[in-house]
Design a protein around this motif. Structure first.
Motif, PDB file in Angstrom:
ATOM      1  N   TYR A 167       0.814  -1.222   0.000  1.00 27.50           N
ATOM      2  CA  TYR A 167       0.000   0.000   0.000  1.00 27.50           C
ATOM      3  C   TYR A 167       0.847   1.272   0.000  1.00 27.50           C
ATOM      4  O   TYR A 167       0.298   2.368  -0.131  1.00 27.50           O
ATOM      5  CB  TYR A 167      -0.964  -0.003   1.192  1.00 27.50           C
ATOM      6  N   VAL A 168       2.153   1.136   0.143  1.00 28.93           N
ATOM      7  CA  VAL A 168       3.070   2.261  -0.024  1.00 28.93           C
ATOM      8  C   VAL A 168       3.670   2.243  -1.423  1.00 28.93           C
ATOM      9  O   VAL A 168       3.645   3.241  -2.148  1.00 28.93           O
ATOM     10  CB  VAL A 168       4.197   2.228   1.034  1.00 28.93           C
ATOM     11  N   VAL A 169       4.187   1.079  -1.818  1.00 29.40           N
ATOM     12  CA  VAL A 169       4.892   0.953  -3.094  1.00 29.40           C
ATOM     13  C   VAL A 169       3.939   1.063  -4.281  1.00 29.40           C
ATOM     14  O   VAL A 169       4.213   1.788  -5.250  1.00 29.40           O
ATOM     15  CB  VAL A 169       5.677  -0.370  -3.153  1.00 29.40           C
ATOM     16  N   GLY A 170       2.812   0.361  -4.223  1.00 24.64           N
ATOM     17  CA  GLY A 170       1.870   0.330  -5.353  1.00 24.64           C
ATOM     18  C   GLY A 170       1.358   1.706  -5.762  1.00 24.64           C
ATOM     19  O   GLY A 170       1.576   2.144  -6.897  1.00 24.64           O
ATOM     20  N   PRO A 171       0.694   2.424  -4.855  1.00 24.34           N
ATOM     21  CA  PRO A 171       0.224   3.773  -5.205  1.00 24.34           C
ATOM     22  C   PRO A 171       1.374   4.713  -5.563  1.00 24.34           C
ATOM     23  O   PRO A 171       1.229   5.577  -6.429  1.00 24.34           O
ATOM     24  CB  PRO A 171      -0.493   4.237  -3.935  1.00 24.34           C
ATOM     25  N   GLY A 172       2.512   4.546  -4.903  1.00 28.01           N
ATOM     26  CA  GLY A 172       3.655   5.401  -5.199  1.00 28.01           C
ATOM     27  C   GLY A 172       4.158   5.229  -6.617  1.00 28.01           C
ATOM     28  O   GLY A 172       4.421   6.210  -7.324  1.00 28.01           O
ATOM     29  N   VAL A 173       4.287   3.978  -7.037  1.00 26.12           N
ATOM     30  CA  VAL A 173       4.747   3.707  -8.406  1.00 26.12           C
ATOM     31  C   VAL A 173       3.747   4.235  -9.427  1.00 26.12           C
ATOM     32  O   VAL A 173       4.127   4.822 -10.449  1.00 26.12           O
ATOM     33  CB  VAL A 173       4.987   2.192  -8.603  1.00 26.12           C
ATOM     34  N   TRP A 217       1.670   6.733  -9.045  1.00 25.19           N
ATOM     35  CA  TRP A 217       1.751   8.197  -9.059  1.00 25.19           C
ATOM     36  C   TRP A 217       2.991   8.677  -9.806  1.00 25.19           C
ATOM     37  O   TRP A 217       2.905   9.562 -10.655  1.00 25.19           O
ATOM     38  CB  TRP A 217       1.754   8.733  -7.622  1.00 25.19           C
ATOM     39  N   ALA A 218       4.158   8.103  -9.495  1.00 31.30           N
ATOM     40  CA  ALA A 218       5.401   8.533 -10.139  1.00 31.30           C
ATOM     41  C   ALA A 218       5.356   8.288 -11.647  1.00 31.30           C
ATOM     42  O   ALA A 218       5.821   9.122 -12.436  1.00 31.30           O
ATOM     43  CB  ALA A 218       6.597   7.802  -9.521  1.00 31.30           C
ATOM     44  N   THR A 219       4.796   7.164 -12.050  1.00 32.43           N
ATOM     45  CA  THR A 219       4.656   6.868 -13.485  1.00 32.43           C
ATOM     46  C   THR A 219       3.749   7.884 -14.152  1.00 32.43           C
ATOM     47  O   THR A 219       4.037   8.365 -15.262  1.00 32.43           O
ATOM     48  CB  THR A 219       4.113   5.451 -13.689  1.00 32.43           C
ATOM     49  N   SER A 220       2.656   8.231 -13.486  1.00 35.53           N
ATOM     50  CA  SER A 220       1.717   9.205 -14.045  1.00 35.53           C
ATOM     51  C   SER A 220       2.359  10.584 -14.156  1.00 35.53           C
ATOM     52  O   SER A 220       2.143  11.295 -15.148  1.00 35.53           O
ATOM     53  CB  SER A 220       0.459   9.283 -13.169  1.00 35.53           C
ATOM     54  N   VAL A 221       3.138  10.969 -13.159  1.00 33.95           N
ATOM     55  CA  VAL A 221       3.829  12.259 -13.223  1.00 33.95           C
ATOM     56  C   VAL A 221       4.788  12.280 -14.410  1.00 33.95           C
ATOM     57  O   VAL A 221       4.835  13.254 -15.174  1.00 33.95           O
ATOM     58  CB  VAL A 221       4.590  12.544 -11.909  1.00 33.95           C
ATOM     59  N   ALA A 222       5.550  11.203 -14.580  1.00 32.65           N
ATOM     60  CA  ALA A 222       6.511  11.146 -15.689  1.00 32.65           C
ATOM     61  C   ALA A 222       5.798  11.217 -17.035  1.00 32.65           C
ATOM     62  O   ALA A 222       6.192  11.983 -17.926  1.00 32.65           O
ATOM     63  CB  ALA A 222       7.334   9.861 -15.583  1.00 32.65           C
ATOM     64  N   LEU A 223       4.729  10.443 -17.205  1.00 40.00           N
ATOM     65  CA  LEU A 223       3.986  10.457 -18.470  1.00 40.00           C
ATOM     66  C   LEU A 223       3.317  11.807 -18.709  1.00 40.00           C
ATOM     67  O   LEU A 223       3.177  12.245 -19.858  1.00 40.00           O
ATOM     68  CB  LEU A 223       2.943   9.344 -18.474  1.00 40.00           C
ATOM     69  N   SER A 224       2.903  12.470 -17.638  1.00 37.03           N
ATOM     70  CA  SER A 224       2.238  13.768 -17.796  1.00 37.03           C
ATOM     71  C   SER A 224       3.161  14.795 -18.426  1.00 37.03           C
ATOM     72  O   SER A 224       2.719  15.676 -19.166  1.00 37.03           O
ATOM     73  CB  SER A 224       1.738  14.285 -16.439  1.00 37.03           C
ATOM     74  N   ARG A 225       4.452  14.681 -18.179  1.00 40.75           N
ATOM     75  CA  ARG A 225       5.396  15.638 -18.737  1.00 40.75           C
ATOM     76  C   ARG A 225       5.497  15.502 -20.256  1.00 40.75           C
ATOM     77  O   ARG A 225       5.691  16.484 -20.967  1.00 40.75           O
ATOM     78  CB  ARG A 225       6.775  15.456 -18.090  1.00 40.75           C
TER      79      ARG A 225
END
Length: 198
Positions: free
Chosen positions: A127-133, A135-143
């Protein structure tokens, strides 16, 4: 170029809205993660939480410094400077802006990957790693979707952020001052061993 076009031209409203939401959440997380981590350390008085906060602080600082330094050395123009696309963020509306030649690597991708990796190594729970990954993937793709980075920018940024976090974790006993070290009982075990609990 095909990767840039495929992400930039996404038309599904739900996907586009999700990526824009991830982009809007990035700076609050960047500015808020470290103070919140230290707040938790103060409230709990737990040596392991204090050590995790220190590693998070060190990881974020090193990642930011390296990303900015590489940007100024490489000076790669952002996609909207030479490509027929428009930046979809107010900060990047003009190709004459000071930031227009600072594309490689992506600071957003590097910082999001660094924060998530550091916190995930400190708290290896699904529940820490899953949502974190996610979110980070979405931030990277958003750029890429916003037209301010090439896919290679966010890939390099992600590798940089993960690499710094792994290095800090691996060297945590050497780089963490005694007052910020966790006790042996709260140690996560050998360097780079991740235990995931479900």
């Amino acid at each position: 170029m095909r990767g840039l076009a495929s992400v930039y031209c996404l038309t599904q409203p739900a996907v586009s809205k999700g990526l824009r939401g991830a982009h809007r959440s990035a700076r609050p997380v960047f500015y808020g993660a470290v103070p919140l981590a230290w707040g938790g350390a103060v409230l709990t008085q737990d040596p392991a939480v204090r050590a995790a906060a220190y590693r998070l602080t060190l990881t974020q600082g090193l990642t930011y410094g390296l990303a900015v330094g590489i940007k100024h050395v490489v000076e790669r123009p952002r996609p909207y400077v030479h490509r027929p696309l428009e930046a979809r963020t107010d900060r990047h509306r003009s190709s004459a802006s000071e930031d227009a030649r600072l594309s490689f690597p992506s600071g957003h991708a590097s910082l999001s990957a660094a924060l998530v990796t550091s916190w995930g190594l400190s708290y290896p729970r699904w529940y820490v790693v899953g949502p974190g990954v996610l979110w980070a993937t979405s931030v990277a793709l958003s750029r890429v979707h916003l037209g301010v980075h090439y896919p290679s920018d966010v890939l390099a940024g992600t590798v940089l952020g993960i690499g710094v976090a792994l290095l800090v974790h691996h060297l945590r006993h050497a780089v963490t001052p005694a007052p910020f070290q966790a006790s042996s009982k709260s140690s996560l075990g050998p360097p780079l061993v991740i235990r995931m609990s479900f």
